[in-house]
Design a protein around this motif. Structure first.
Motif, PDB file in Angstrom:
ATOM      1  N   SER A  46      12.068  96.978  24.034  1.00 41.56           N
ATOM      2  CA  SER A  46      10.618  97.138  24.015  1.00 41.56           C
ATOM      3  C   SER A  46      10.265  98.574  23.693  1.00 41.56           C
ATOM      4  O   SER A  46      11.048  99.476  23.903  1.00 41.56           O
ATOM      5  CB  SER A  46      10.041  96.765  25.378  1.00 41.56           C
ATOM      6  N   ASN A 104      -3.963  99.297  23.540  1.00 39.92           N
ATOM      7  CA  ASN A 104      -4.520 100.425  24.260  1.00 39.92           C
ATOM      8  C   ASN A 104      -3.422 101.333  24.779  1.00 39.92           C
ATOM      9  O   ASN A 104      -2.239 100.960  24.808  1.00 39.92           O
ATOM     10  CB  ASN A 104      -5.445  99.964  25.396  1.00 39.92           C
ATOM     11  N   GLN A 139      -2.729 104.131  28.058  1.00 41.41           N
ATOM     12  CA  GLN A 139      -3.261 104.548  29.349  1.00 41.41           C
ATOM     13  C   GLN A 139      -2.487 105.763  29.857  1.00 41.41           C
ATOM     14  O   GLN A 139      -1.303 105.938  29.560  1.00 41.41           O
ATOM     15  CB  GLN A 139      -3.135 103.400  30.363  1.00 41.41           C
ATOM     16  N   ASP A 145       0.910  99.122  25.619  1.00 40.37           N
ATOM     17  CA  ASP A 145       1.271  97.722  25.470  1.00 40.37           C
ATOM     18  C   ASP A 145       1.757  97.537  24.035  1.00 40.37           C
ATOM     19  O   ASP A 145       1.987  98.508  23.323  1.00 40.37           O
ATOM     20  CB  ASP A 145       0.081  96.818  25.783  1.00 40.37           C
ATOM     21  N   SER A 189       2.092  91.733  24.785  1.00 37.45           N
ATOM     22  CA  SER A 189       0.823  92.428  24.945  1.00 37.45           C
ATOM     23  C   SER A 189       0.433  92.549  26.418  1.00 37.45           C
ATOM     24  O   SER A 189      -0.476  93.296  26.765  1.00 37.45           O
ATOM     25  CB  SER A 189      -0.275  91.730  24.148  1.00 37.45           C
ATOM     26  N   TYR A 190       1.101  91.783  27.284  1.00 39.93           N
ATOM     27  CA  TYR A 190       0.823  91.910  28.717  1.00 39.93           C
ATOM     28  C   TYR A 190       1.708  92.978  29.353  1.00 39.93           C
ATOM     29  O   TYR A 190       1.436  93.422  30.449  1.00 39.93           O
ATOM     30  CB  TYR A 190       1.105  90.595  29.449  1.00 39.93           C
ATOM     31  N   GLN A 191       2.762  93.324  28.651  1.00 37.71           N
ATOM     32  CA  GLN A 191       3.761  94.201  29.235  1.00 37.71           C
ATOM     33  C   GLN A 191       3.381  95.644  28.968  1.00 37.71           C
ATOM     34  O   GLN A 191       3.257  96.055  27.812  1.00 37.71           O
ATOM     35  CB  GLN A 191       5.117  93.890  28.615  1.00 37.71           C
ATOM     36  N   LEU A 192       3.197  96.419  30.021  1.00 34.49           N
ATOM     37  CA  LEU A 192       2.832  97.822  29.899  1.00 34.49           C
ATOM     38  C   LEU A 192       4.087  98.647  30.101  1.00 34.49           C
ATOM     39  O   LEU A 192       4.751  98.540  31.128  1.00 34.49           O
ATOM     40  CB  LEU A 192       1.780  98.165  30.943  1.00 34.49           C
ATOM     41  N   THR A 193       4.433  99.446  29.091  1.00 32.31           N
ATOM     42  CA  THR A 193       5.673 100.218  29.112  1.00 32.31           C
ATOM     43  C   THR A 193       5.355 101.692  29.297  1.00 32.31           C
ATOM     44  O   THR A 193       4.531 102.245  28.579  1.00 32.31           O
ATOM     45  CB  THR A 193       6.449  99.993  27.805  1.00 32.31           C
ATOM     46  N   PHE A 194       6.038 102.315  30.244  1.00 28.41           N
ATOM     47  CA  PHE A 194       5.785 103.702  30.608  1.00 28.41           C
ATOM     48  C   PHE A 194       6.818 104.637  29.999  1.00 28.41           C
ATOM     49  O   PHE A 194       7.980 104.282  29.838  1.00 28.41           O
ATOM     50  CB  PHE A 194       5.821 103.853  32.130  1.00 28.41           C
TER      51      PHE A 194
END
Lengths: 121, 115
Positions: free
Chosen positions: B1, B31, B33, B92, B100-105
């Motif tokens: 990812s 988006n 964040q 995302d 698209s639901y998975q937020l990767t830091f």
């Protein structure tokens, strides 16, 4: 005030034990997430859920399972704890944001719990 | 990812100075964040910028997004000792499906503001 509550702040377990980490949110969020955070590696996604009884693997699901029987509760299970699972575990939740003109959704901002520092000896 | 990468890894400034942190990512996003984390605690959301926005402000925070360069910056103006924390960007993946639901830091920028 919105809240994501993780059941334990600190936890010490023995190798081979089954470990349950509980997370509860009071915001009626559809999405819930489990991350682990290790020095130098940042946050890595273990599992997430976008609905009751639904789950999706993240980047590092091996050795973990999850349960979401109710919308407000998302549990992370370490089936047989190992020393390499010593880490800070962070739970988060969010609403969907439906993308106009697209057949998809993404996340609004995530609300995080305070974290559980798990030590496996 | 995909993963956002923050730069620099660590930043030390004097109180009152501005702090700028950068984030680069690899593929198209819906988006981006920014989050803040005080030592040993959970993350707190700071600001969200959508892919069709170029700049956003919130108090002393200013975020820019350049989708052509796949990069974002977070500016904290007139920094305070209380701003000392780690700052993370999260992205995302645009398109349908679970991505698209998975937020990767990213791995974060550790900011130290010296009084």
């Amino acid at each position: 005030d919105v809240k994501v509550t993780q059941s334990s702040r600190y936890l010490v377990k023995r190798t081979g034990e089954k470990v349950f980490l509980e997370c509860v949110q009071d915001m009626d969020h559809e999405n819930m997430f489990w991350y682990r955070q290790d020095p130098g590696l940042g946050l890595r996604l273990i599992y997430f859920s976008y609905d009751v009884k639904m789950k999706e693997k993240g980047d590092i699901p091996e050795g973990y399972s999850v349960s979401r029987e109710k919308k407000e509760r998302f549990s992370l299970i370490l089936e047989s704890a190992s020393t390499n699972q010593t880490s800070m575990y962070l739970c988060a939740s969010s609403f969907f944001f439906f993308i106009q003109g697209a057949s998809s959704a993404t996340n609004e901002k995530l609300f995080f719990g305070s974290g559980t520092q798990l030590s496996v000896l | 990812s995909q993963q956002g990468e923050e730069d620099p890894q660590a930043l030390s400034i004097q109180e009152g100075e501005n702090a700028t942190m950068n984030c680069s990512y690899k593929t198209s996003i819906n988006n981006l964040q920014w989050y803040r984390q005080n030592s040993g605690r959970g993350l707190v959301h700071l600001i969200l910028i959508r892919s069709n926005e170029r700049e956003k402000h919130s108090g002393r925070l200013r975020v820019t997004l350049d989708t052509s360069k796949k990069s974002s910056s977070l500016l904290i103006t007139a920094s305070r000792a209380a701003d000392t924390a780690s700052y993370f960007c999260a992205t995302d993946a645009s398109g349908s499906g679970a991505g698209s639901y998975q937020l990767t830091f990213g791995k974060g920028t550790k900011l130290s503001v010296i009084p």
